[in-house]
Design an enzyme around this catalytic site. Sequence first.
Site, PDB file in Angstrom:
ATOM      1  N   GLU A  47      23.402 -21.743  31.563  1.00 53.56           N
ATOM      2  CA  GLU A  47      24.274 -21.750  30.686  1.00 53.56           C
ATOM      3  C   GLU A  47      24.368 -22.900  29.703  1.00 53.56           C
ATOM      4  O   GLU A  47      25.013 -22.792  28.409  1.00 53.56           O
ATOM      5  CB  GLU A  47      25.743 -21.545  31.159  1.00 53.56           C
ATOM      6  CG  GLU A  47      25.919 -20.535  32.172  1.00 53.56           C
ATOM      7  CD  GLU A  47      25.865 -19.040  31.868  1.00 53.56           C
ATOM      8  OE1 GLU A  47      25.804 -19.089  30.586  1.00 53.56           O
ATOM      9  OE2 GLU A  47      25.344 -18.502  32.662  1.00 53.56           O
ATOM     10  N   ASP A 146      27.802  -8.690  28.608  1.00 52.72           N
ATOM     11  CA  ASP A 146      28.398  -7.843  29.711  1.00 52.72           C
ATOM     12  C   ASP A 146      27.237  -6.974  30.152  1.00 52.72           C
ATOM     13  O   ASP A 146      27.172  -6.795  31.568  1.00 52.72           O
ATOM     14  CB  ASP A 146      29.411  -6.907  29.114  1.00 52.72           C
ATOM     15  CG  ASP A 146      30.660  -8.129  28.850  1.00 52.72           C
ATOM     16  OD1 ASP A 146      30.518  -9.126  29.132  1.00 52.72           O
ATOM     17  OD2 ASP A 146      31.495  -7.549  28.178  1.00 52.72           O
ATOM     18  N   ASP A 218      28.671  -6.213  36.011  1.00 58.93           N
ATOM     19  CA  ASP A 218      28.631  -6.783  34.776  1.00 58.93           C
ATOM     20  C   ASP A 218      27.791  -8.045  34.748  1.00 58.93           C
ATOM     21  O   ASP A 218      28.010  -8.827  35.663  1.00 58.93           O
ATOM     22  CB  ASP A 218      29.604  -6.756  34.123  1.00 58.93           C
ATOM     23  CG  ASP A 218      30.379  -5.358  33.866  1.00 58.93           C
ATOM     24  OD1 ASP A 218      29.714  -4.422  33.630  1.00 58.93           O
ATOM     25  OD2 ASP A 218      31.617  -5.238  33.391  1.00 58.93           O
ATOM     26  N   HIS A 267      35.506 -10.804  34.644  1.00 55.31           N
ATOM     27  CA  HIS A 267      34.265 -11.734  34.071  1.00 55.31           C
ATOM     28  C   HIS A 267      34.541 -13.098  34.653  1.00 55.31           C
ATOM     29  O   HIS A 267      35.520 -13.614  34.134  1.00 55.31           O
ATOM     30  CB  HIS A 267      33.756 -11.330  32.693  1.00 55.31           C
ATOM     31  CG  HIS A 267      33.306  -9.929  32.666  1.00 55.31           C
ATOM     32  ND1 HIS A 267      33.294  -9.301  31.305  1.00 55.31           N
ATOM     33  CD2 HIS A 267      32.785  -9.124  33.414  1.00 55.31           C
ATOM     34  CE1 HIS A 267      32.793  -8.354  31.462  1.00 55.31           C
ATOM     35  NE2 HIS A 267      32.789  -7.839  32.702  1.00 55.31           N
ATOM     36  N   ASP A 269      33.126 -15.588  32.916  1.00 54.88           N
ATOM     37  CA  ASP A 269      32.665 -16.463  31.815  1.00 54.88           C
ATOM     38  C   ASP A 269      34.019 -17.084  31.143  1.00 54.88           C
ATOM     39  O   ASP A 269      33.879 -17.682  29.897  1.00 54.88           O
ATOM     40  CB  ASP A 269      31.869 -16.044  30.951  1.00 54.88           C
ATOM     41  CG  ASP A 269      32.102 -14.636  30.330  1.00 54.88           C
ATOM     42  OD1 ASP A 269      33.168 -14.180  30.782  1.00 54.88           O
ATOM     43  OD2 ASP A 269      31.267 -14.313  29.449  1.00 54.88           O
ATOM     44  N   ASN A 326      36.713 -18.928  26.376  1.00 57.12           N
ATOM     45  CA  ASN A 326      35.299 -18.350  26.351  1.00 57.12           C
ATOM     46  C   ASN A 326      34.434 -19.086  25.225  1.00 57.12           C
ATOM     47  O   ASN A 326      34.376 -18.774  24.362  1.00 57.12           O
ATOM     48  CB  ASN A 326      35.608 -16.775  25.976  1.00 57.12           C
ATOM     49  CG  ASN A 326      34.302 -16.004  26.130  1.00 57.12           C
ATOM     50  OD1 ASN A 326      33.513 -15.561  25.220  1.00 57.12           O
ATOM     51  ND2 ASN A 326      33.894 -15.884  27.280  1.00 57.12           N
ATOM     52  N   HIS A 371      31.094 -16.814  24.195  1.00 60.55           N
ATOM     53  CA  HIS A 371      30.420 -16.289  25.240  1.00 60.55           C
ATOM     54  C   HIS A 371      30.095 -14.824  25.273  1.00 60.55           C
ATOM     55  O   HIS A 371      28.801 -14.556  25.430  1.00 60.55           O
ATOM     56  CB  HIS A 371      30.619 -16.964  26.513  1.00 60.55           C
ATOM     57  CG  HIS A 371      29.609 -17.105  27.378  1.00 60.55           C
ATOM     58  ND1 HIS A 371      29.465 -16.185  28.477  1.00 60.55           N
ATOM     59  CD2 HIS A 371      28.702 -17.904  27.816  1.00 60.55           C
ATOM     60  CE1 HIS A 371      28.527 -16.416  29.398  1.00 60.55           C
ATOM     61  NE2 HIS A 371      27.942 -17.598  28.590  1.00 60.55           N
ATOM     62  N   CYS A 372      31.038 -14.210  25.380  1.00 59.50           N
ATOM     63  CA  CYS A 372      31.066 -12.630  25.265  1.00 59.50           C
ATOM     64  C   CYS A 372      29.899 -11.974  24.090  1.00 59.50           C
ATOM     65  O   CYS A 372      29.193 -11.011  24.697  1.00 59.50           O
ATOM     66  CB  CYS A 372      32.194 -12.123  25.519  1.00 59.50           C
ATOM     67  SG  CYS A 372      33.483 -12.562  26.564  1.00 59.50           S
TER      68      CYS A 372
END
Length: 387
Positions: A47, A146, A218, A267, A269, A326, A371-372
């Site tokens: 990441e 995702d 996901d 999620h 993240d 995020n 991030h998404c």
Amino acid sequence: MVQDRVIPTASESFCYYSQEVSNEISERSAVPLPKVTVQAPLNSCSEFGKLRSVVVGSAVGANHPRIESSFKNFFTWDEDADAAARAQGAVPQSIVDEIEEDIAEFIKVLVQRGVEVLRPQTYDSTALIKSPDWETEQLYSLMPRDCVFVHGRLYLEVPSPARSRFFEPLAFRDIAHAYRERSGSRALVLSAPKPRLLEDSFEPMRKAFLPNTEPMFDAANCVRLGRDIFMDINNSANMAGLHWLQDLFDGLSWDVKIHPMHIGEDHADVTLVPLRPGVILVDEKRTNPDNLPKQFKNWTQVRLSSVPEQPYGLTYPMASNGIGRNVFVLDEKTIVVEKNQSELIAKLEALDFEVIPLRYRHGRTLGGSWHCITLDTNRDGGFEDYL
């Protein structure tokens, strides 16, 4: 009078097909050049490695699908029938325009730093989609994080547990094909088996875990750290999905280990985010000494229990205020953060991070932030041992 047919020998037959028919087959089956070209090869294993290439999603054509069992299983939704009904359908163009405006500023920063930026096809998500077992409308192509999982040179369309996301990866297929066709370093492009997503996977509503009826997860449930991946098992990923992905890595003979964890309902993240080796951002409300993976207990923890209240553009929000955590890491020293997150920015700067504060107005409207809406496709580094 019918003449006798001359039957060619095996070698003659092979020669005939190889010289004549195979040329025609090659011409007819020639794969057209992908609409997208890519510069750097597919390679992203963490990441926080220095970012070289990234996919940035698009809100164009965004739609709010009907509220059925799989939607209720994951997304925030309003139990008031009138409010829920008013939110469904095509997302107002004013919201789409504001999202694309904020994304344009983000892309400008990326390009200034030499990052290759890829965008998906424009996709109308309002159309009905159906399987033999159910029907609904599609969500949107805003959050490649995702629906696509990247690790090393693997590009994997994941088996999402949301019916409205069944065809979401199609908007990114041109990008996938471009990586697969890239000369010199081809990506391994795969699609996990599509789950049937029957009702028995989503009852009772809002439970903490998916049953192991079939592999589902996901990609945003996965936290990547070189040879180690942590998958949050909850209502958007199950152990059957973890085992399937581990079997894939084992079959490829890649030295990658997937660790299960349970730190939240959705999620990972926004709950557990490695910022650089030895430093991790965690949700103070969700994580504790019992559920934080032991591998991170000696890391410096940026703990954040609350974020400023954020507005939303529909009749109810698709995410909590926690979406403010995020963040998107450009390298081990540089992080993009939503500009109103003053406490988070101060804590990151105290650890000598360069913070790039950027406006993102609709994190709660459509349920995702920096991030998404990104999918890093090339970062420095490989299958290192960070633990």
